[in-house]
Design an enzyme around this catalytic site. Sequence first.
Site, PDB file in Angstrom:
ATOM      1  N   ARG A 129      -0.745  60.301 -84.885  1.00  0.00           N
ATOM      2  CA  ARG A 129       0.138  60.086 -83.737  1.00  0.00           C
ATOM      3  C   ARG A 129      -0.325  61.028 -82.628  1.00  0.00           C
ATOM      4  O   ARG A 129      -0.590  62.208 -82.865  1.00  0.00           O
ATOM      5  CB  ARG A 129       1.589  60.403 -84.106  1.00  0.00           C
ATOM      6  CG  ARG A 129       2.106  59.625 -85.309  1.00  0.00           C
ATOM      7  CD  ARG A 129       2.340  58.168 -84.996  1.00  0.00           C
ATOM      8  NE  ARG A 129       2.953  57.465 -86.115  1.00  0.00           N
ATOM      9  CZ  ARG A 129       3.159  56.161 -86.158  1.00  0.00           C
ATOM     10  NH1 ARG A 129       2.790  55.411 -85.133  1.00  0.00           N
ATOM     11  NH2 ARG A 129       3.729  55.594 -87.203  1.00  0.00           N
ATOM     12  N   LYS A 151      27.746  36.967-112.122  1.00  0.00           N
ATOM     13  CA  LYS A 151      26.443  37.598-111.907  1.00  0.00           C
ATOM     14  C   LYS A 151      26.485  39.045-112.378  1.00  0.00           C
ATOM     15  O   LYS A 151      27.439  39.773-112.105  1.00  0.00           O
ATOM     16  CB  LYS A 151      26.044  37.542-110.430  1.00  0.00           C
ATOM     17  CG  LYS A 151      25.604  36.166-109.959  1.00  0.00           C
ATOM     18  CD  LYS A 151      25.078  36.204-108.527  1.00  0.00           C
ATOM     19  CE  LYS A 151      23.769  36.939-108.432  1.00  0.00           C
ATOM     20  NZ  LYS A 151      22.659  36.210-109.083  1.00  0.00           N
ATOM     21  N   VAL A 170     -18.082  46.754 -87.709  1.00  0.00           N
ATOM     22  CA  VAL A 170     -19.373  47.439 -87.831  1.00  0.00           C
ATOM     23  C   VAL A 170     -20.480  46.470 -88.218  1.00  0.00           C
ATOM     24  O   VAL A 170     -21.528  46.403 -87.559  1.00  0.00           O
ATOM     25  CB  VAL A 170     -19.285  48.586 -88.859  1.00  0.00           C
ATOM     26  CG1 VAL A 170     -20.671  49.158 -89.153  1.00  0.00           C
ATOM     27  CG2 VAL A 170     -18.353  49.684 -88.351  1.00  0.00           C
ATOM     28  N   ILE A 210       1.869  46.905 -91.202  1.00  0.00           N
ATOM     29  CA  ILE A 210       2.593  46.163 -92.241  1.00  0.00           C
ATOM     30  C   ILE A 210       3.852  45.505 -91.691  1.00  0.00           C
ATOM     31  O   ILE A 210       4.429  44.628 -92.331  1.00  0.00           O
ATOM     32  CB  ILE A 210       2.952  47.061 -93.436  1.00  0.00           C
ATOM     33  CG1 ILE A 210       4.001  48.113 -93.049  1.00  0.00           C
ATOM     34  CG2 ILE A 210       1.711  47.710 -94.031  1.00  0.00           C
ATOM     35  CD1 ILE A 210       4.606  48.844 -94.237  1.00  0.00           C
ATOM     36  N   ASP A 211       4.277  45.914 -90.493  1.00  0.00           N
ATOM     37  CA  ASP A 211       5.546  45.425 -89.945  1.00  0.00           C
ATOM     38  C   ASP A 211       5.486  43.976 -89.467  1.00  0.00           C
ATOM     39  O   ASP A 211       6.533  43.348 -89.280  1.00  0.00           O
ATOM     40  CB  ASP A 211       5.996  46.308 -88.779  1.00  0.00           C
ATOM     41  CG  ASP A 211       6.298  47.733 -89.207  1.00  0.00           C
ATOM     42  OD1 ASP A 211       6.642  47.930 -90.385  1.00  0.00           O
ATOM     43  OD2 ASP A 211       6.178  48.650 -88.368  1.00  0.00           O
ATOM     44  N   ARG A 216      15.414  44.616-110.133  1.00  0.00           N
ATOM     45  CA  ARG A 216      16.208  43.558-110.760  1.00  0.00           C
ATOM     46  C   ARG A 216      16.387  43.833-112.257  1.00  0.00           C
ATOM     47  O   ARG A 216      17.477  43.643-112.809  1.00  0.00           O
ATOM     48  CB  ARG A 216      15.537  42.198-110.552  1.00  0.00           C
ATOM     49  CG  ARG A 216      16.319  41.033-111.144  1.00  0.00           C
ATOM     50  CD  ARG A 216      15.627  39.718-110.832  1.00  0.00           C
ATOM     51  NE  ARG A 216      15.572  39.502-109.398  1.00  0.00           N
ATOM     52  CZ  ARG A 216      16.585  39.070-108.660  1.00  0.00           C
ATOM     53  NH1 ARG A 216      17.761  38.830-109.238  1.00  0.00           N
ATOM     54  NH2 ARG A 216      16.444  38.885-107.367  1.00  0.00           N
ATOM     55  N   GLY A 227      14.062  36.898-104.671  1.00  0.00           N
ATOM     56  CA  GLY A 227      15.339  36.343-105.122  1.00  0.00           C
ATOM     57  C   GLY A 227      16.530  37.235-104.838  1.00  0.00           C
ATOM     58  O   GLY A 227      17.479  37.291-105.633  1.00  0.00           O
TER      59      GLY A 227
END
Length: 320
Positions: free
Chosen positions: A73, A214, A25, A127-128, A155, A186
């Site tokens: 859509r 871990k 614009v 975003i893909d 995490r 990570g």
Amino acid sequence: MIKKIGVLTSGGDAPGMNAAVRGVVRAALSDGLEVYGIYDGYQGLHQNRIEKLSRTSVSDVINRGGTFLGSARFPEFKDEKVRAQAIQNLKMHGIEALVVIGGDGSYMGAKKLTEMGFPCIGIPGTIDNDVAGTDYTIGYFTALNTVIDAIDRLRDTSSSHQRISIVEVMGRHCGDLTLMSAIAGGCEYIITPETGLHKEELIAKIKEGIYKGKKHAIVALTELMTDANELAKYIEDETGRETRATVLGHIQRGGQPTAFDRILASRMGAYAVELLIQGEGGRCVGVQNEKMVHHDIIDAIENMKRPVRKDLYELADKLF
């Protein structure tokens, strides 16, 4: 030279779409063009929901997620009669060219309009990060930060409970968002369309981590690869460790765009206007090696493929 252009956003929304509309614009107005906004994508175009925009129309939108023009859509746009009505609506307002902001599906609509003689420029907004002809799409880096934030939180709780967590990330048939978020977050294992799903290897990797002491493991999974909850049950059965799946879903599409996405969107919006002024049509813009580029939109859809970042997959394998 063209005097009036339209702009719409289509498909799934992405942070930075508002910044792209603003770029279109204000760049167009600065060059003496009139700009019309089409509300709710191709559906709004077909229903003639078209409104003239001013500089103030795009005030205070650069920092907002989503798209103030709306999106919808509209599979009916595949019908040539529907597209003919859309073109008639554009011409009714004197609009001579159209800027379409969206992903592959949006590009298909722009391609069809171009083939019917109406010039369009595509701007990659998804975003893909799965659109050919550009290193990055608008919204990708904002979504990446959203996913990393979720992984960081997972995490914390996974470590507290000595739990295995699966985080499902958007991306459809492109694993870029999963790959980059796994490296930055990570994660211990990654499953994308590029890697495929190898259950025996996955279990072996997790068991190796458990043997080494871990307390947790995070598996990054691209949507549509497999059912996340079923995979969680399989991992729990095979390892004896509590396993939970978290599907991030549409939260990845929202939020304030990052500085990078705002700047990228602004550059792409202004560049699209520049191309239209030069008489270009049927093109899609992108950024490659930090430079603005443009490609034939039909060629981009039908022939161009996004390169697989083998170097980053190799890095991820070393770090995991």
